[in-house]
Motif scaffolding. Structure first.
Motif, short mmCIF file in Angstrom:
data_model
loop_
_atom_site.label_atom_id
_atom_site.label_comp_id
_atom_site.label_asym_id
_atom_site.label_seq_id
_atom_site.Cartn_x
_atom_site.Cartn_y
_atom_site.Cartn_z
N ARG A 298 1.13 -0.90 2.90
CA ARG A 298 0.97 -0.94 1.68
C ARG A 298 0.91 -2.50 1.05
NH1 ARG A 298 5.06 3.50 -0.46
NH2 ARG A 298 6.68 1.89 0.84
N PRO B 257 -1.47 -4.61 1.09
CA PRO B 257 -2.76 -5.00 0.39
C PRO B 257 -2.48 -4.45 -1.08
CG PRO B 257 -3.46 -4.37 2.68
CD PRO B 257 -1.78 -3.99 2.51
N LEU C 26 -2.72 -6.95 -4.08
CA LEU C 26 -3.74 -7.00 -4.96
C LEU C 26 -3.67 -6.43 -6.36
CD1 LEU C 26 -6.88 -7.55 -5.07
CD2 LEU C 26 -7.19 -5.37 -3.92
N THR D 103 -2.80 -16.47 -3.75
CA THR D 103 -2.45 -14.93 -3.08
C THR D 103 -3.45 -15.08 -1.95
OG1 THR D 103 -1.88 -14.17 -5.46
CG2 THR D 103 -2.43 -12.93 -3.65
N TYR E 130 -2.01 -14.59 1.75
CA TYR E 130 -2.26 -13.51 2.34
C TYR E 130 -2.93 -13.48 3.97
CZ TYR E 130 -4.08 -8.60 3.30
OH TYR E 130 -4.45 -7.42 3.91
N MET F 121 4.04 -11.55 -0.15
CA MET F 121 4.08 -10.71 1.22
C MET F 121 5.33 -10.25 1.82
SD MET F 121 0.82 -10.59 2.09
CE MET F 121 0.72 -10.44 4.04
#
Length: 200
Positions: free
Chosen positions: A45, A47, A51, A145, A149, A167
């Motif tokens: 989960r 992402p 996002l 971000t 990531y 993260m």
């Protein structure tokens, strides 16, 4: 038409609220779909956790644009309480909606991590609105971000919990310190200075 309604329309708050609601619904669908997969793992989960706050903070940042900022700067009453209330009135419901969209264990990538990421991303966006203008306020948080990531280690904790806070799992204390610091600094800068003047 009363003054609050004029303010809401001038800052596109109805459209911003609609965008936040759409992101929350999309995040809920994505989290549910990921959880239904046979090889589900809580880290899948990430992402969604990264996002969704990015999209929400970008929508909030564009609502900070003032078409006639000279009126704000020459007003008799101080504007910093209104600016702060504007930011909080969008950030708090957005964080709550996204927290509900991604249920799960707090020690994993669930609601606490989502709230933290909304606060941190919105803080960076608010600071960007004050420094480079509301129209491009989404750009620094998007670049940051995206870099985090790609570069963050997959093992949480350590020094990465500070610089790679988007993260990290929910209970990472230093990730919370970094995100809360970003929100506090960004909110204060925006409340005091407002958005940077933009041509056109």
């Amino acid at each position: 038409m009363n003054l609050p309604a004029l303010y809401f329309r001038s800052r596109a708050l109805p459209r911003t609220a609609a965008a936040v609601a759409c992101v929350a619904l999309l995040a809920a669908w994505a989290a549910h779909w990921i959880r239904a997969q046979p090889t589900f793992d809580h880290s899948a989960r990430v992402p969604v956790l990264v996002l969704a706050p990015l999209l929400v903070s970008s929508a909030i940042g564009t609502s900070l644009y003032a078409a006639a900022d000279e009126l704000d700067r020459t007003a008799v009453r101080r504007w910093w309480p209104r600016r702060l209330a504007h930011l909080l009135a969008l950030t708090v419901p957005a964080a709550a909606a996204l927290a509900l969209a991604v249920p799960g264990h707090p020690e994993a990538f669930g609601a606490p991590g989502m709230v933290r990421n909304v606060l941190g991303a919105t803080g960076v966006t608010a600071a960007s609105a004050a420094l480079i203008g509301a129209r491009l306020s989404w750009l620094p948080v998007t670049v940051y971000t995206g870099a985090v990531y790609l570069a963050a280690p997959r093992t949480p904790g350590g020094a990465a919990s500070v610089w790679a806070w988007p993260m990290q799992p929910g209970p990472q204390e230093w990730a919370w310190v970094a995100a809360a610091g970003a929100f506090g600094a960004g909110a204060a800068l925006f409340a005091v200075r407002g958005t940077r003047r933009e041509r056109g």
